[in-house]
Motif scaffolding. Structure first.
Motif, PDB file in Angstrom:
ATOM      1  N   ALA A 281      12.619  -5.938  99.709  1.00  0.00           N
ATOM      2  CA  ALA A 281      12.649  -4.898  98.679  1.00  0.00           C
ATOM      3  C   ALA A 281      13.951  -4.966  97.881  1.00  0.00           C
ATOM      4  O   ALA A 281      13.954  -4.821  96.651  1.00  0.00           O
ATOM      5  N   GLU A 282      15.048  -5.210  98.579  1.00  0.00           N
ATOM      6  CA  GLU A 282      16.347  -5.285  97.915  1.00  0.00           C
ATOM      7  C   GLU A 282      16.422  -6.476  96.969  1.00  0.00           C
ATOM      8  O   GLU A 282      16.902  -6.355  95.828  1.00  0.00           O
ATOM      9  N   VAL A 283      15.943  -7.622  97.412  1.00  0.00           N
ATOM     10  CA  VAL A 283      16.017  -8.830  96.594  1.00  0.00           C
ATOM     11  C   VAL A 283      15.096  -8.735  95.386  1.00  0.00           C
ATOM     12  O   VAL A 283      15.485  -9.056  94.253  1.00  0.00           O
ATOM     13  N   GLU A 284      13.868  -8.276  95.593  1.00  0.00           N
ATOM     14  CA  GLU A 284      12.902  -8.232  94.501  1.00  0.00           C
ATOM     15  C   GLU A 284      13.232  -7.161  93.466  1.00  0.00           C
ATOM     16  O   GLU A 284      12.747  -7.218  92.341  1.00  0.00           O
ATOM     17  N   ALA A 285      14.064  -6.196  93.864  1.00  0.00           N
ATOM     18  CA  ALA A 285      14.475  -5.166  92.910  1.00  0.00           C
ATOM     19  C   ALA A 285      15.698  -5.573  92.109  1.00  0.00           C
ATOM     20  O   ALA A 285      16.066  -4.907  91.134  1.00  0.00           O
ATOM     21  N   ASN A 286      16.324  -6.672  92.497  1.00  0.00           N
ATOM     22  CA  ASN A 286      17.547  -7.122  91.823  1.00  0.00           C
ATOM     23  C   ASN A 286      17.189  -8.076  90.685  1.00  0.00           C
ATOM     24  O   ASN A 286      16.653  -9.157  90.911  1.00  0.00           O
ATOM     25  N   PRO A 287      17.472  -7.695  89.428  1.00  0.00           N
ATOM     26  CA  PRO A 287      17.115  -8.562  88.295  1.00  0.00           C
ATOM     27  C   PRO A 287      17.805  -9.917  88.321  1.00  0.00           C
ATOM     28  O   PRO A 287      17.321 -10.877  87.720  1.00  0.00           O
ATOM     29  N   CYS A 288      18.924 -10.032  89.020  1.00  0.00           N
ATOM     30  CA  CYS A 288      19.633 -11.313  89.097  1.00  0.00           C
ATOM     31  C   CYS A 288      18.822 -12.374  89.831  1.00  0.00           C
ATOM     32  O   CYS A 288      19.046 -13.572  89.644  1.00  0.00           O
ATOM     33  N   PHE A 289      17.893 -11.926  90.665  1.00  0.00           N
ATOM     34  CA  PHE A 289      17.097 -12.861  91.459  1.00  0.00           C
ATOM     35  C   PHE A 289      15.684 -13.051  90.911  1.00  0.00           C
ATOM     36  O   PHE A 289      14.852 -13.679  91.546  1.00  0.00           O
ATOM     37  N   ARG A 290      15.436 -12.507  89.729  1.00  0.00           N
ATOM     38  CA  ARG A 290      14.076 -12.515  89.200  1.00  0.00           C
ATOM     39  C   ARG A 290      13.520 -13.917  89.019  1.00  0.00           C
ATOM     40  O   ARG A 290      12.325 -14.159  89.185  1.00  0.00           O
ATOM     41  N   TYR A 291      14.373 -14.855  88.668  1.00  0.00           N
ATOM     42  CA  TYR A 291      13.889 -16.219  88.393  1.00  0.00           C
ATOM     43  C   TYR A 291      13.294 -16.880  89.635  1.00  0.00           C
ATOM     44  O   TYR A 291      12.510 -17.826  89.524  1.00  0.00           O
ATOM     45  N   HIS A 292      13.646 -16.393  90.818  1.00  0.00           N
ATOM     46  CA  HIS A 292      13.081 -16.970  92.038  1.00  0.00           C
ATOM     47  C   HIS A 292      11.583 -16.692  92.163  1.00  0.00           C
ATOM     48  O   HIS A 292      10.873 -17.408  92.879  1.00  0.00           O
ATOM     49  N   PHE A 293      11.089 -15.647  91.491  1.00  0.00           N
ATOM     50  CA  PHE A 293       9.698 -15.236  91.655  1.00  0.00           C
ATOM     51  C   PHE A 293       8.831 -15.586  90.465  1.00  0.00           C
ATOM     52  O   PHE A 293       7.617 -15.369  90.493  1.00  0.00           O
ATOM     53  N   GLU A 294       9.434 -16.123  89.421  1.00  0.00           N
ATOM     54  CA  GLU A 294       8.657 -16.521  88.249  1.00  0.00           C
ATOM     55  C   GLU A 294       7.838 -17.763  88.566  1.00  0.00           C
ATOM     56  O   GLU A 294       8.217 -18.578  89.410  1.00  0.00           O
TER      57      GLU A 294
END
Length: 325
Positions: free
Chosen positions: A24-37
């Motif tokens: 939840a913490e990682v997916e809510a952080n916009p800095c890590f968004r590119y990991h889920f694209e």
């Protein structure tokens, strides 16, 4: 003092934090968004490039203590200590950091260790041989060069008749399993039990190995492990988990596929979720015994930083021999 030692060992398979909270913490952080694209997988490199990259990696880390003995595996997988006169296959042995504590603890086990690099295997042999003055280490540590993701295991480990028994008894057919890859026709380790092969193995260890294999080649690698295992044999699995600190450190240009990254030195790493591991092993015919995230907080005392590490712990079993219908 004994309690402190137990706590130090337990840290490798305890839960310092909840994986869902980290997610939840990682997916809510916009800095890590590119990991889920969505990411289109890059063209699959030839196996030779993978081998060369890992060969150079091990050469760079051949000296010093980059790799430490993985003693925690003996507590995580206590079966390694229990079975007398057992045979273990270590896939992707590297410098021997997994094999060495097993050889120390189980005086009867024979370890067959493979890697895709001859140079790495020779280094592993030197380290294991130099770890003790007891000659039995050298006799019980048997190396061979093999890339299971492309060629599969040699026939001297499990001969064609042994493989055929497995294929004939399954209600489904495994694809892309080669009965004879044209390599290793002779058995370098003759067995007293079998003239044709060593008769399969009791255990297989996949410790931080499968993540280095391109995703497209993972199913074949797991299927090969299934084939060479004796009925009732087990695979012990440990590898990088989804949202591990090292995954989050990768820059966007290092992504080569979904949850798959390539380092600047050409080595690759995949980060597993539980479902991916489950599908790989159940799809090959294994039964799931244990599968969970291992979440550990590791403190870098020099930098004063707390690092959240995530690994996947798994234990899978090949079903007992099926009666012919």
């Amino acid at each position: 003092m004994s309690c402190e030692g137990e706590e130090a060992e337990a840290q490798y398979f305890c839960k310092d934090f909840d994986w869902e909270d980290l997610r939840a913490e990682v997916e809510a952080n916009p800095c890590f968004r590119y990991h889920f694209e969505s990411a289109s997988s890059s063209s699959l490199p030839p196996p030779e490039s993978d081998v060369q990259a890992w060969k150079q990696f091990h050469l760079r880390h051949a000296s010093g203590k980059f790799f430490k003995e993985r003693r925690y595996l003996l507590k995580e997988f206590p079966e390694l200590l229990c079975l007398p006169n057992s045979k273990l296959l270590e896939v992707g042995c590297g410098n021997g950091s997994t094999a060495l504590p097993i050889l120390r603890a189980n005086k009867d086990v024979i370890v067959y260790a493979c890697d895709c690099s001859d140079e790495t295997l020779e280094r592993a042999k030197e380290i294991v041989s130099g770890a003790t003055t007891v000659a039995s280490f050298e006799h019980r540590f048997r190396i061979f060069c093999c890339d299971i993701s492309t060629n599969g295991f040699p026939n001297w480990l499990a001969c064609n008749p042994c493989r055929d028994k497995f294929l004939q008894r399954q209600s489904y057919c495994l694809s892309d399993v080669r009965e004879d890859n044209g390599l290793h026709f002779t058995n370098p380790y003759p067995s007293e039990e079998f003239d044709c092969c060593v008769g399969g193995v009791d255990f297989v260890t996949l410790i931080f190995t499968l993540s280095a294999v391109p995703l497209e080649r993972m199913p074949k690698s797991v299927e090969e492990c299934f084939i060479v295992l004796k009925p009732g044999g087990m695979v012990f699995f440990r590898d990088y988990g989804l949202y591990d600190m090292t995954m989050l450190r990768f820059e966007p240009d290092k992504r080569v596929g979904f949850r798959e990254y390539m380092r600047s030195d050409g080595t690759r790493s995949y980060f597993f979720c539980l479902d991916t591991v489950r599908n790989l092993f159940l799809g090959a015919g294994f039964t799931e015994l244990e599968l969970d995230y291992c979440c550990v907080k590791s403190v870098n005392r020099q930098k004063g930083k707390c690092m959240q590490r995530v690994w996947v712990h798994g234990k899978f079993q090949k079903p007992p021999a099926l009666s012919c219908q």
